[in-house]
Design a protein around this motif. Structure first.
Motif, PDB file in Angstrom:
ATOM      1  N   LEU A   1       0.831  -1.196   0.000  1.00 36.18           N
ATOM      2  CA  LEU A   1       0.000   0.000   0.000  1.00 36.18           C
ATOM      3  C   LEU A   1       0.870   1.252   0.000  1.00 36.18           C
ATOM      4  O   LEU A   1       1.918   1.284   0.637  1.00 36.18           O
ATOM      5  CB  LEU A   1      -0.866   0.034   1.250  1.00 36.18           C
ATOM      6  CG  LEU A   1      -2.062  -0.922   1.316  1.00 36.18           C
ATOM      7  CD1 LEU A   1      -2.693  -0.851   2.700  1.00 36.18           C
ATOM      8  CD2 LEU A   1      -3.079  -0.576   0.255  1.00 36.18           C
TER       9      LEU A   1
ATOM     10  N   VAL B   1      -4.087   5.278   1.818  1.00 40.47           N
ATOM     11  CA  VAL B   1      -5.469   4.834   2.011  1.00 40.47           C
ATOM     12  C   VAL B   1      -6.335   6.049   2.325  1.00 40.47           C
ATOM     13  O   VAL B   1      -5.944   6.912   3.111  1.00 40.47           O
ATOM     14  CB  VAL B   1      -5.560   3.814   3.163  1.00 40.47           C
ATOM     15  CG1 VAL B   1      -6.999   3.638   3.635  1.00 40.47           C
ATOM     16  CG2 VAL B   1      -4.974   2.473   2.744  1.00 40.47           C
TER      17      VAL B   1
ATOM     18  N   ALA C   1      -7.973   2.065  -1.329  1.00 43.32           N
ATOM     19  CA  ALA C   1      -6.554   1.744  -1.188  1.00 43.32           C
ATOM     20  C   ALA C   1      -5.796   2.036  -2.469  1.00 43.32           C
ATOM     21  O   ALA C   1      -6.253   1.710  -3.566  1.00 43.32           O
ATOM     22  CB  ALA C   1      -6.401   0.276  -0.815  1.00 43.32           C
TER      23      ALA C   1
END
Length: 115
Positions: free
Chosen positions: A31, A34, A97
């Motif tokens: 990631l 977010v 995300a």
């Protein structure tokens, strides 16, 4: 295929706390950021918190000082700590995300705050 799953929603009394989690699987490089959004019945989806990993955050005025987004303990997870909850915070909370140079949405988790 990246999969995003939110968890931690539920029913809580006003003034209480909940901790939501967003977990992403299937990412190649992990990631990068977010966004937490929420949508209440009859209302537009709104952005409530953003985090650019590891720790650069931004919050909507309506939740500032009460909500905190942070990197989760597990890999590729982000948490949203929600304190001093109000009935107006009731909504479905969605995780957006950023991974693999793309954007992926979860299906949401319901938060209900009773007065």
């Amino acid at each position: 295929q990246v999969r995003v799953v939110e968890s931690g929603g539920g029913l809580v009394q006003a003034g209480g706390s909940l901790r939501l989690s967003c977990a992403a699987s299937g990412t190649t490089f992990g990631l990068t950021a977010v966004d937490w959004h929420r949508q209440a019945p009859g209302k537009q989806r709104e952005l409530v918190a953003e985090i650019s990993l590891p720790s650069a955050t931004h919050y909507a005025d309506s939740v500032k000082g009460r909500f905190t987004a942070s990197e989760g303990n597990a890999k590729n997870t982000v948490d949203l700590q929600m304190n001093a909850l109000k009935p107006d915070d009731s909504a479905i909370y969605y995780c957006k995300a950023y991974a693999n140079s793309n954007v992926f949405w979860g299906r949401g988790t319901q938060v209900t705050v009773s007065s």
